[in-house]
Design a protein around this motif. Structure first.
Motif, PDB file in Angstrom:
ATOM      1  N   GLY A 137      40.172  48.059  38.430  1.00 54.27           N
ATOM      2  CA  GLY A 137      39.711  46.680  38.280  1.00 54.27           C
ATOM      3  C   GLY A 137      40.057  46.105  36.925  1.00 54.27           C
ATOM      4  O   GLY A 137      40.464  44.944  36.814  1.00 54.27           O
ATOM      5  N   LEU A 138      39.914  46.915  35.890  1.00 53.05           N
ATOM      6  CA  LEU A 138      40.251  46.446  34.545  1.00 53.05           C
ATOM      7  C   LEU A 138      41.741  46.158  34.428  1.00 53.05           C
ATOM      8  O   LEU A 138      42.141  45.123  33.885  1.00 53.05           O
TER       9      LEU A 138
ATOM     10  N   CYS B  99      36.985  38.539  39.023  1.00 52.65           N
ATOM     11  CA  CYS B  99      38.113  39.304  39.565  1.00 52.65           C
ATOM     12  C   CYS B  99      37.731  40.781  39.677  1.00 52.65           C
ATOM     13  O   CYS B  99      37.987  41.431  40.683  1.00 52.65           O
ATOM     14  N   TRP B 100      37.095  41.311  38.633  1.00 57.36           N
ATOM     15  CA  TRP B 100      36.736  42.728  38.550  1.00 57.36           C
ATOM     16  C   TRP B 100      35.596  43.090  39.502  1.00 57.36           C
ATOM     17  O   TRP B 100      35.579  44.167  40.098  1.00 57.36           O
TER      18      TRP B 100
ATOM     19  N   ASN C 235      34.362  46.380  42.204  1.00 53.22           N
ATOM     20  CA  ASN C 235      33.357  47.296  41.653  1.00 53.22           C
ATOM     21  C   ASN C 235      31.912  46.888  41.916  1.00 53.22           C
ATOM     22  O   ASN C 235      31.003  47.423  41.275  1.00 53.22           O
TER      23      ASN C 235
ATOM     24  N   CYS D 189      42.480  42.927  36.311  1.00 54.90           N
ATOM     25  CA  CYS D 189      41.787  41.678  35.979  1.00 54.90           C
ATOM     26  C   CYS D 189      41.722  41.295  34.506  1.00 54.90           C
ATOM     27  O   CYS D 189      41.627  40.105  34.190  1.00 54.90           O
TER      28      CYS D 189
ATOM     29  N   GLU E  71      36.838  46.900  27.126  1.00 54.13           N
ATOM     30  CA  GLU E  71      37.182  47.794  28.233  1.00 54.13           C
ATOM     31  C   GLU E  71      36.498  49.154  28.109  1.00 54.13           C
ATOM     32  O   GLU E  71      36.038  49.710  29.107  1.00 54.13           O
TER      33      GLU E  71
END
Length: 145
Positions: free
Chosen positions: A107-108, A131-132, A136, A111, A86
């Motif tokens: 987003g992190l 997903c992220w 972004n 997801c 991350e």
């Protein structure tokens, strides 16, 4: 003596964490282009699917999951042993535009998982990145353009 030992352990742990974060180097457009080419060769991606990948569009295809895993691994954002980094993702995608920090973090938070589903590594990497990415994609394109 106990205090000294505890202090030493804390200092060593802090140094290890610091070194892990310090090892990450922000990647450029050229790095992304090379990773794309390498991953294309490694995963035998057909031309029509690869053209979509170049626009950061990763449609469902039998080659997509392992291509994505290869790409995020080569970009230093993911490893099989630790999953997604991350801190590296935040550093990579906010280095040019710090104003994108909220979007990247959102987003992190939404997801990132730790593969509780026990998926194979390609599926795991693709699930999280796919997903992220929609949140972004504009940030990714700015950074790697």
């Amino acid at each position: 003596m106990k205090s000294f030992t505890l202090l030493l352990i804390v200092a060593v742990a802090a140094a290890a964490v610091s070194q892990t974060s310090a090892k990450f180097q922000v990647r450029t457009h050229d790095d992304a282009a090379k990773a794309f080419e390498d991953c294309r060769e490694d995963n035998y991606v057909p031309d029509d699917i690869y053209e979509k990948f170049l626009n950061y569009d990763f449609p469902a295809h039998r080659r997509t999951s392992c291509f994505v895993k290869c790409f995020v691994e080569k970009m230093g954002l993911f490893s099989e042993s630790r999953g997604f980094d991350e801190k590296a993702m935040i550093k990579q995608f906010t280095v040019k535009t710090p104003k994108d920090l909220d979007t990247v973090q959102h987003g992190l938070e939404k997801c990132i998982d730790h593969n509780e589903a026990e998926s194979d590594v390609c599926t795991f990497a693709n699930r999280v990145f796919s997903c992220w990415l929609p949140i972004n994609r504009h940030v990714v394109r700015k950074v790697y353009a």
